[in-house]
Design an enzyme around this catalytic site. Structure first.
Site, short mmCIF file in Angstrom:
data_model
loop_
_atom_site.label_atom_id
_atom_site.label_comp_id
_atom_site.label_asym_id
_atom_site.label_seq_id
_atom_site.Cartn_x
_atom_site.Cartn_y
_atom_site.Cartn_z
N TYR A 129 41.95 53.62 11.86
CA TYR A 129 43.16 52.81 11.75
C TYR A 129 43.61 52.35 13.14
CZ TYR A 129 47.94 51.35 10.81
OH TYR A 129 49.09 50.62 10.73
N SER A 183 50.08 47.39 15.10
CA SER A 183 50.76 48.69 15.09
C SER A 183 50.98 49.14 16.52
CB SER A 183 49.91 49.72 14.34
OG SER A 183 50.43 51.03 14.50
#
Length: 252
Positions: free
Chosen positions: A152, A139
């Site tokens: 995350y 990400s």
């Protein structure tokens, strides 16, 4: 990266990025297996598509990963590509007393231990193939974290570092390590994300990503232009500014 004639496993293939990558790669002439927890969503991904297959897998369960991997290489001996795409993202409350680590631990188990365990279970098989690759989906938040989802962001930073390490360790083998680092994309990863205009349309993300995969000498890191803003923030001396902008504008 060879984009046709492969046998490809994509985890998290029942929705979002995993589903659309699976369909695009299948359309190019690959055998594609999608894996995930929910058979109904996997079956929707492969519906009316010969050469696509669905297998259930719980990436949080080490025993299930071992079962899955053994069955997979038996049924698909030509398997040569693994996309570690399955992942979860949720807000955490670090101001609570006491702090509830349920989301934190589930995130690390799913996003870090899951792909590590699955890769370990398949790496011997992949090394035996003429050409093989592992694509780890990280990400843009691996490089500029979203404070509201710290586990995350940390999990994706860990996967970035792990991908770099395996790329070095496997450099004399036939296994290529690729990192795919998306920006925020309109999927159902978090509530409301699929309809917010601030996120990149899924169709546009897939199209730009497939352009990078179609290059014969695919970059070690595949990042669309919108993700490069986060990827290069620290290198360009604007990390603090980007971090503040990202977190001040968060609408979760």
């Amino acid at each position: 990266m060879k984009t046709t004639g492969n046998t490809i496993l994509i985890t998290g293939g029942g929705s979002g990025i995993g589903r659309e990558l699976a369909r695009e790669l299948h359309a190019l002439g690959n055998t594609v297996i999608v894996a995930g927890r929910t058979s109904a969503s996997l079956n929707e991904t492969i519906k009316d598509r010969d050469g696509m297959h669905a297998r259930t897998l719980d990436v949080t369960n080490a025993e299930d990963i071992a079962r899955f991997a053994a069955e997979l290489v038996k049924d698909f001996p030509a398997l040569n590509t693994l996309f570690n795409n399955a992942g979860i993202m949720a807000k955490e409350d670090w101001l609570a007393d006491p702090v509830d680590l349920t989301i934190t631990e589930n995130t690390i188990t799913t996003n870090v231990l899951g792909p590590m365990r699955l890769t370990a279970a398949l790496i011997t098989h992949l090394r035996a193939q003429p050409v093989a690759r592992v694509v780890n989906v990280t990400s843009g938040l691996a490089f500029v974290p979203l404070a509201h989802t710290p586990a995350y962001s940390a999990s994706k930073a860990a996967m970035h570092a792990w991908t770099q390490s395996l790329r070095y360790l496997l450099q004399d083998t036939n296994v290529e390590m690729i990192e795919l680092a998306p920006p925020g994309v309109r999927t159902d990863l978090t509530p409301g994300q699929s309809t917010r205009e601030v996120y990149m349309p899924l169709k546009d993300f897939i199209a730009e990503t497939m352009e990078s995969f179609s290059i014969e000498d695919t970059p070690d890191e595949v990042a669309v232009e919108r993700a490069k803003m986060l990827r290069s923030a620290e290198r360009e001396g604007r990390f603090d500014q980007t971090f503040k902008m990202l977190n001040d504008s968060y609408q979760g």
